[in-house]
Scaffold this motif. Structure first.
Motif, PDB file in Angstrom:
ATOM      1  N   GLU A   1       8.796 114.391  34.050  1.00  0.00           N
ATOM      2  CA  GLU A   1       7.518 113.969  33.253  1.00  0.00           C
ATOM      3  C   GLU A   1       6.688 113.138  34.397  1.00  0.00           C
ATOM      4  O   GLU A   1       5.494 113.143  34.397  1.00  0.00           O
ATOM      5  CB  GLU A   1       8.017 112.791  32.226  1.00  0.00           C
ATOM      6  CG  GLU A   1       8.519 113.604  31.080  1.00  0.00           C
ATOM      7  CD  GLU A   1       8.830 112.499  29.836  1.00  0.00           C
ATOM      8  OE1 GLU A   1       8.462 111.054  30.007  1.00  0.00           O
ATOM      9  OE2 GLU A   1       9.390 112.711  28.890  1.00  0.00           O
ATOM     10  N   ALA A   2       7.375 112.497  35.132  1.00  0.00           N
ATOM     11  CA  ALA A   2       6.759 111.393  36.153  1.00  0.00           C
ATOM     12  C   ALA A   2       6.062 112.236  37.209  1.00  0.00           C
ATOM     13  O   ALA A   2       4.888 111.826  37.717  1.00  0.00           O
ATOM     14  CB  ALA A   2       7.785 110.567  37.017  1.00  0.00           C
TER      15      ALA A   2
ATOM     16  N   LEU B   1       9.563 105.667  40.387  1.00  0.00           N
ATOM     17  CA  LEU B   1       8.417 106.548  39.372  1.00  0.00           C
ATOM     18  C   LEU B   1       9.375 106.766  38.190  1.00  0.00           C
ATOM     19  O   LEU B   1       8.737 106.931  37.106  1.00  0.00           O
ATOM     20  CB  LEU B   1       7.984 107.471  40.292  1.00  0.00           C
ATOM     21  CG  LEU B   1       6.970 108.304  39.594  1.00  0.00           C
ATOM     22  CD1 LEU B   1       5.679 107.318  39.755  1.00  0.00           C
ATOM     23  CD2 LEU B   1       6.328 109.549  40.405  1.00  0.00           C
ATOM     24  N   GLY B   2      10.432 107.539  38.406  1.00  0.00           N
ATOM     25  CA  GLY B   2      11.277 108.111  37.295  1.00  0.00           C
ATOM     26  C   GLY B   2      12.282 107.357  36.696  1.00  0.00           C
ATOM     27  O   GLY B   2      13.309 107.633  35.965  1.00  0.00           O
TER      28      GLY B   2
ATOM     29  N   THR C   1       8.595 113.443  45.195  1.00  0.00           N
ATOM     30  CA  THR C   1       9.358 112.815  44.580  1.00  0.00           C
ATOM     31  C   THR C   1      10.843 112.958  44.716  1.00  0.00           C
ATOM     32  O   THR C   1      11.918 112.226  44.000  1.00  0.00           O
ATOM     33  CB  THR C   1       9.177 112.906  42.989  1.00  0.00           C
ATOM     34  OG1 THR C   1       9.588 114.282  42.546  1.00  0.00           O
ATOM     35  CG2 THR C   1       7.713 112.515  42.422  1.00  0.00           C
TER      36      THR C   1
ATOM     37  N   ASP D   1       6.883 108.928  45.888  1.00  0.00           N
ATOM     38  CA  ASP D   1       7.875 108.172  45.358  1.00  0.00           C
ATOM     39  C   ASP D   1       8.897 107.751  46.228  1.00  0.00           C
ATOM     40  O   ASP D   1       9.588 106.877  46.187  1.00  0.00           O
ATOM     41  CB  ASP D   1       8.350 108.675  44.041  1.00  0.00           C
ATOM     42  CG  ASP D   1       9.177 107.670  43.396  1.00  0.00           C
ATOM     43  OD1 ASP D   1       8.969 106.332  43.233  1.00  0.00           O
ATOM     44  OD2 ASP D   1      10.295 107.964  42.884  1.00  0.00           O
TER      45      ASP D   1
ATOM     46  N   THR E   1      13.404 104.886  34.433  1.00  0.00           N
ATOM     47  CA  THR E   1      13.114 104.460  33.166  1.00  0.00           C
ATOM     48  C   THR E   1      14.298 103.572  32.561  1.00  0.00           C
ATOM     49  O   THR E   1      15.234 103.579  33.000  1.00  0.00           O
ATOM     50  CB  THR E   1      12.894 105.716  32.218  1.00  0.00           C
ATOM     51  OG1 THR E   1      13.955 106.622  32.138  1.00  0.00           O
ATOM     52  CG2 THR E   1      11.623 106.454  32.813  1.00  0.00           C
TER      53      THR E   1
END
Ligand code: NAD
Length: 344
Positions: free
Chosen positions: A118-119, A296-297, A244, A270, A299
């Motif tokens: 997603e990121a 970034l990812g 990333t 990232d 969560t």
């Protein structure tokens, strides 16, 4: 005897590791906390620390900010496995683990890899639309530019290097976005495993043809410096590059030179070769680059499942069962024999 587990003290994962440690202590395990990692300095144990921390341990818990040497792997005759809280296991040599019949578990949960997918899509859109630039125009009271700069994802060619969990998740997430084409370079992916909406190509073709190049491969001796000056200059002048995965995949000095020469319209990183990125690093001065600190990812969804996944991996390993997520399943048969001899 109670299982003994060494847990690297990584400030990035402080709460996750504290929660897992207390869950394991509640199960009666002996938890050995390692020395604190200093940000930016990958932890390498000295011979004395090895004796202090690793003697007799059954499991080593490491992270990408620790370096697990062959001496570390040999420090405990009881060692059964290494457990990483998240996906990347580049802190240890998988060949050295295989030689020693050690299983390597990680935290390859959907909360981890799909958040990264997603990121990555978010980073594609932010860079295409140059959100950072639009925001700066308002904050700095700049006049509205005469010429627009945002570009749609629709109609653009996306190039993905590596099509594992994260790259695959990006492809799934891009379904319906009307990209012109998704090109993939992954020489290890069997042709019949490629999704129908991608075209498998060689790296050269991907670099030349893509509007966005995004990296989703692990860092290894084969992939270190995969994208150097030649590869960057082969890309379209207004291409976007996203990393990333791991900083070492891109030659950062070459990246700075190439951006300073006016090539590439946006870069999203990232991860960097040195983390945290040094305060005086030239990447920080380039406004076409978006930098995030390996977050970034990361969560709340991911951090809430990490402790239980770590404990689940560790408890399965001590029961002689395959961990929840195994990075080197090819070692499982040899590992079973190692466990038989350890259990005597
Ligand atoms: P994965 O193992 O599922 O997929 C990796 C893919 O790369 C595989 O399909 C493999 O065949 C391919 N590959 C390997 N070497 C290659 C090469 N030389 N050229 C092209 N393809 C190659 O891994 P994943 O779960 O998708 O994760 C990818 C990487 O992302 C991880 O190794 C990790 O370093 C990184 N990661 C970063 C974060 C973060 O917080 N920034 C989080 C999770 C993972």
């Amino acid at each position: 005897m109670a299982p003994k587990i060494y847990i690297t003290q990584d400030p990035v994962l402080e709460d996750v590791l504290a929660s897992a440690s207390s869950k394991l202590a509640d199960l009666g395990w002996t938890v050995v906390p390692g020395p604190q990692i200093t940000p930016g300095v990958p932890l390498r144990l000295s011979a004395e620390q090895r004796r202090t921390f690793l003697d007799g341990v059954d499991i080593i818990v490491a992270s990408s900010r620790a370096r697990i040497s062959e001496e570390d792997l040999d420090a405990s005759a009881n060692l059964r496995a290494l457990v990483f809280p998240s996906i990347g296991v580049d802190a240890v040599d998988l060949g050295a683990c295989a030689e020693r019949e050690l299983i390597v578990a990680n935290g390859a949960t959907a909360e981890n890899f799909l958040a990264m997918s997603e990121a990555t899509v978010m980073m594609m859109l932010v860079l295409l639309y140059q959100l950072h630039r639009s925001e700066r125009i308002l904050r700095e009271n700049q006049p509205r530019p005469a010429q627009m700069y945002a570009r749609m994802l629709r109609g653009r060619t996306i190039g993905l290097i590596g099509l594992g969990r994260i790259g695959g998740g990006v492809v799934e997430r891009l379904a319906g976005w009307d990209a012109k084409e998704i090109l993939v370079y992954d020489p290890y992916l069997p042709a019949d495993k490629a999704p129908a909406n991608v075209r498998m190509v060689e790296l050269d073709e991907l670099l030349v043809g893509s509007d966005i190049v995004s990296l989703h491969v692990p860092l290894s001796d084969q992939t270190r410096g995969l994208i150097g000056e030649k590869e960057l200059r082969a890309m379209k002048p207004d291409a976007i590059v996203i990393n990333t995965s791991r900083g070492g995949l891109i030659d950062e000095e070459a990246l700075v030179r190439v951006i300073q020469s006016g090539h590439l319209s946006g870069v999203g990183l990232d991860v960097t070769a040195t983390e945290p990125l040094p305060a005086d690093h030239p990447l920080r001065t380039l406004d076409r680059v978006i930098l995030t600190p390996h977050i970034l990812g990361h969560t709340v969804d991911l951090y809430s499942v990490m402790p239980d996944v770590l404990v689940g991996n560790a408890t399965r390993i001590m029961r002689g069962e395959q961990p929840l997520y195994t990075r080197n399943p090819e070692v499982l048969d040899a590992w079973a024999k190692r466990l038989e001899s350890l259990n005597g």
